[in-house]
Design a protein around this motif. Structure first.
Motif, PDB file in Angstrom:
ATOM      1  N   UNK A 116      -9.865   8.924  -8.447  1.00 31.80           N
ATOM      2  CA  UNK A 116      -8.733   8.000  -7.428  1.00 31.80           C
ATOM      3  C   UNK A 116      -9.363   6.851  -6.849  1.00 31.80           C
ATOM      4  N   UNK A 117      -8.769   5.711  -7.134  1.00 29.50           N
ATOM      5  CA  UNK A 117      -8.679   4.514  -6.279  1.00 29.50           C
ATOM      6  C   UNK A 117      -8.032   3.723  -6.079  1.00 29.50           C
ATOM      7  N   UNK A 118      -8.713   3.874  -4.344  1.00 30.73           N
ATOM      8  CA  UNK A 118      -7.952   3.727  -3.291  1.00 30.73           C
ATOM      9  C   UNK A 118      -8.824   3.289  -2.846  1.00 30.73           C
ATOM     10  N   UNK A 119      -8.159   1.741  -1.315  1.00 32.79           N
ATOM     11  CA  UNK A 119      -8.860   1.128  -1.279  1.00 32.79           C
ATOM     12  C   UNK A 119      -8.490   1.711   0.175  1.00 32.79           C
ATOM     13  N   UNK A 120      -8.370   2.691   0.755  1.00 31.76           N
ATOM     14  CA  UNK A 120      -8.640   3.416   2.404  1.00 31.76           C
ATOM     15  C   UNK A 120      -8.566   4.498   2.123  1.00 31.76           C
ATOM     16  N   UNK A 121      -9.069   5.694   2.983  1.00 34.72           N
ATOM     17  CA  UNK A 121      -8.999   7.145   2.853  1.00 34.72           C
ATOM     18  C   UNK A 121      -9.224   7.145   5.112  1.00 34.72           C
ATOM     19  N   UNK A 176       1.529   8.629 -10.314  1.00 35.84           N
ATOM     20  CA  UNK A 176       3.043   8.808  -9.716  1.00 35.84           C
ATOM     21  C   UNK A 176       2.904   7.984  -9.002  1.00 35.84           C
ATOM     22  N   UNK A 177       2.347   7.535  -7.398  1.00 35.01           N
ATOM     23  CA  UNK A 177       2.366   6.728  -6.904  1.00 35.01           C
ATOM     24  C   UNK A 177       3.051   5.707  -7.139  1.00 35.01           C
ATOM     25  N   UNK A 178       1.848   4.771  -7.422  1.00 36.77           N
ATOM     26  CA  UNK A 178       1.690   3.467  -8.704  1.00 36.77           C
ATOM     27  C   UNK A 178       3.078   3.561  -8.785  1.00 36.77           C
ATOM     28  N   UNK A 198       0.659  -1.262  -0.519  1.00 33.88           N
ATOM     29  CA  UNK A 198       0.038  -0.130  -0.073  1.00 33.88           C
ATOM     30  C   UNK A 198       0.662   0.975  -0.181  1.00 33.88           C
ATOM     31  N   UNK A 199       0.757   2.259  -1.186  1.00 27.93           N
ATOM     32  CA  UNK A 199       1.318   3.333  -0.864  1.00 27.93           C
ATOM     33  C   UNK A 199       0.029   4.587  -0.338  1.00 27.93           C
ATOM     34  N   UNK A 200       0.636   5.289   0.410  1.00 26.61           N
ATOM     35  CA  UNK A 200      -0.292   6.368   1.133  1.00 26.61           C
ATOM     36  C   UNK A 200       0.220   7.447   0.026  1.00 26.61           C
ATOM     37  N   UNK A 201      -0.467   8.942  -0.051  1.00 20.62           N
ATOM     38  CA  UNK A 201      -0.628   9.544  -0.814  1.00 20.62           C
ATOM     39  C   UNK A 201      -1.074  10.671   0.278  1.00 20.62           C
ATOM     40  N   UNK A 202      -0.582  12.377   0.296  1.00 16.21           N
ATOM     41  CA  UNK A 202      -0.799  13.133   2.041  1.00 16.21           C
ATOM     42  C   UNK A 202      -1.466  13.716   1.544  1.00 16.21           C
ATOM     43  N   UNK A 203      -2.658  14.252   1.442  1.00 17.62           N
ATOM     44  CA  UNK A 203      -3.961  15.490   0.854  1.00 17.62           C
ATOM     45  C   UNK A 203      -3.448  16.791   1.437  1.00 17.62           C
ATOM     46  N   UNK A 204      -2.660  17.875   1.957  1.00 13.74           N
ATOM     47  CA  UNK A 204      -3.056  19.097   1.939  1.00 13.74           C
ATOM     48  C   UNK A 204      -3.490  19.727   2.419  1.00 13.74           C
ATOM     49  N   UNK A 205      -3.415  20.509   3.607  1.00  9.86           N
ATOM     50  CA  UNK A 205      -4.783  21.406   3.334  1.00  9.86           C
ATOM     51  C   UNK A 205      -4.296  22.664   2.468  1.00  9.86           C
ATOM     52  N   UNK A 206      -4.941  23.573   3.324  1.00 11.53           N
ATOM     53  CA  UNK A 206      -5.228  24.684   2.450  1.00 11.53           C
ATOM     54  C   UNK A 206      -4.627  25.987   2.671  1.00 11.53           C
ATOM     55  N   UNK A 253      -1.884  -0.833  -3.750  1.00 15.63           N
ATOM     56  CA  UNK A 253      -2.945  -0.851  -3.038  1.00 15.63           C
ATOM     57  C   UNK A 253      -2.703   0.887  -2.591  1.00 15.63           C
ATOM     58  N   UNK A 254      -3.609   1.645  -2.878  1.00 11.47           N
ATOM     59  CA  UNK A 254      -3.223   2.787  -2.197  1.00 11.47           C
ATOM     60  C   UNK A 254      -4.278   3.760  -1.249  1.00 11.47           C
TER      61      UNK A 254
END
Lengths: 276, 254
Positions: free
Chosen positions: B125-130, B94-96, B28-36, B103-104
């Motif tokens: 985005x197809x991710x297995x977890x959020x 990109x992470x994949x 599983x790779x993790x994408x960190x989504x920042x705030x604004x 998995x993401x």
């Protein structure tokens, strides 16, 4: 957009974004932009990004860097936080290795102005520097104003402002503090500052001092710097701007854009040359 | 090890930082989504530290800046939720491709949490977890909070300054010193709070808010202080929370 991430310094611990024009002119000095406070290399309100891109459009190379312990740069163990100017020296070494400029200019705001001053003291490769809300020294006029202000405050029953700041300037401990608790830098004594300025003048550095309304308690009138240091009075490579309606976080786009125009024009007026 | 990289369109590249895992690679790779805006600046170093802690647990982690923000290309005045969803899709791809994970997990902070669940719900985005970290109750509440902070911040600045040094009034399309183009408030306000239609695992991460019983949650020891105007520039760096979240993700994700 022609930008590249680079690591530099010992073991590649420091990080920055190199911005370059389509056709760099190696005769021009490169601009180094250190952090403002704790904000990483993009700068408050993305100021450093917009400035670097405007510089690139004008043909100037720049490096927006993270000082040790900030942004994507590693903490340098055991180093005193006041020595963050060494990161600017490491940045110059990295750019020298790429042979892309002739001399360096540092544009520093707030804590970055402290870094710019200290780096200019240390490193003869620096040919110019901008200090936004950097060191401030009082004058008899300021002391009188302050005295009168205290009398007025006492008459109104206002509490005196606390000047107690305790936290260090970098590293993880800094991140636990709120802004108001941080002592960003120690202003050098008048004697020390005068000696530094004497050296800057001797080396013919091009200097710009900008003071905003953020420091109005301490920088009270346009010519205060000159009154504090008369040796600057007729120095032709000095530009002094007092902009009370601005702030060093550039929280209004109008002042941010105006500041970028001023900084780019000023930079274009400096020729890359060895400091003598 | 961290690898900076640019991706997406050549004319307006996105900036990212890939943290390669230490030890055995997880699937599983993790994408960190920042705030604004100010929240993204406050949390930049913190998300870096979170990424390092996660990578020490074997996860490849990608941090990135949305277009028109941070080191990415683009003008903040062109920002929109649709563009940022595209950016998130690019980042996930990109992470994949860079790491070969199958998995993401999207981990979003504040506004990033709203965007992450929108990306998954919409199929961008197809991710297995959020993982939703300090997710606002809704986009509407998030916008209202920013506007209140902006007002409080401007009042604070005005009180600190004399009349002659008052800052100009902010333009209509800026908020808290950041670009806030026309329509972005409505765009963000349309993002719903916690959705019930998300596929896969949903983890609610907060100190102060409790999700419905059916939703997995991690109770944090640290507050984010997202509504405290005195901390508007104070770094967000909750080290204890990073360890707790990393441990939970490491226990539950392949």
């Amino acid at each position: 957009m022609n930008e590249r991430a680079i690591s530099f310094g010992e073991s590649g611990a420091l990080f920055g974004i190199l911005g370059a024009p389509e056709v760099p002119d190696p005769a021009r000095p490169a601009v180094l932009i250190p952090n403002t406070g704790l904000t990483h290399r993009v700068g408050p309100g993305r100021m450093h990004v917009e400035l670097a891109r405007a510089l690139a459009a004008a043909g100037v190379v720049s490096l927006r860097l993270d000082n040790a312990g900030l942004g994507d740069s590693e903490v340098v163990p055991g180093r005193h936080p006041a020595l963050s100017a060494l990161d600017l020296c490491a940045a110059m070494d990295a750019l020298d290795a790429r042979n892309i400029s002739s001399g360096y200019v540092v544009i520093g705001s707030h804590s970055g102005a402290h870094d710019a001053h200290q780096a200019a003291r240390l490193d003869p490769r620096i040919v110019g520097a901008v200090f936004v809300d950097g060191y401030i020294h009082g004058t008899p006029r300021v002391w009188l104003n302050r005295l009168l202000g205290r009398v007025r405050d006492r008459q109104r029953g206002d509490a005196e402002r606390s000047d107690l700041h305790l936290s260090p300037r970098s590293g993880d401990a800094l991140h636990a503090a709120v802004d108001a608790e941080i002592r960003w830098f120690d202003t050098p004594s008048h004697e020390r500052m005068e000696a530094d300025l004497f050296d800057f003048v001797r080396r013919q550095l091009t200097l710009m001092y900008i003071y905003t309304g953020d420091v109005e308690r301490d920088y009270q009138y346009a010519a205060q710097l000159i009154d504090a240091f008369p040796l600057l009075r007729n120095y032709r490579r000095l530009t002094l701007r007092h902009i009370p309606e601005a702030d060093h976080r550039y929280s209004r786009r109008s002042t941010r854009e105006a500041m970028i125009d001023v900084l780019v024009d000023w930079t274009l007026g400096i020729s890359g040359r060895p400091a003598g | 090890m961290n690898n900076p990289l640019y991706f997406g369109s050549a004319s307006q590249p996105l900036f990212g930082m890939l943290h390669r895992p230490q030890g055995a690679l997880r699937q599983t790779g993790i994408v960190l989504c920042p705030s604004w805006g100010t929240e993204a600046l406050r949390s930049y170093r913190g998300l870096r530290q979170l990424a390092q802690v996660l990578s020490q647990s074997g996860f490849p982690v990608l941090r990135f800046d949305y277009s028109g923000t941070g080191d990415s290309g683009g003008d903040g005045r062109q920002a929109s939720v649709a563009n940022w969803l595209d950016d998130l899709r690019e980042a996930a791809a990109l992470l994949r491709s860079e790491t070969g994970v199958n998995g993401l997990c999207l981990t979003g902070l504040r506004f990033g949490a709203l965007l992450a669940q929108e990306a998954v719900a919409s199929g961008a985005v197809s991710a297995q977890s959020v993982a939703l970290w300090d997710a606002p109750p809704s986009g509407e509440v998030f916008v209202a909070n920013l506007q209140q902070m902006d007002q409080a911040f401007n009042e604070k600045l005005a009180q600190q300054r004399k009349l002659r040094s008052q800052l100009a009034a902010p333009a209509r399309d800026e908020l808290l010193g950041h670009d806030w183009p026309d329509g972005l408030d409505a765009d963000i306000a349309r993002l719903p709070g916690l959705r019930k239609d998300l596929p896969g695992r949903v983890i609610f991460v907060s100190r102060d808010r409790t999700p419905p019983d059916s939703v997995e949650s991690i109770r944090l020891p640290d507050a984010g202080h997202w509504s405290d105007v005195d901390r508007i520039h104070a770094p967000w760096l909750p080290a204890a929370s990073f360890r707790i979240v990393s441990q939970r993700l490491a226990d539950g994700l392949p």
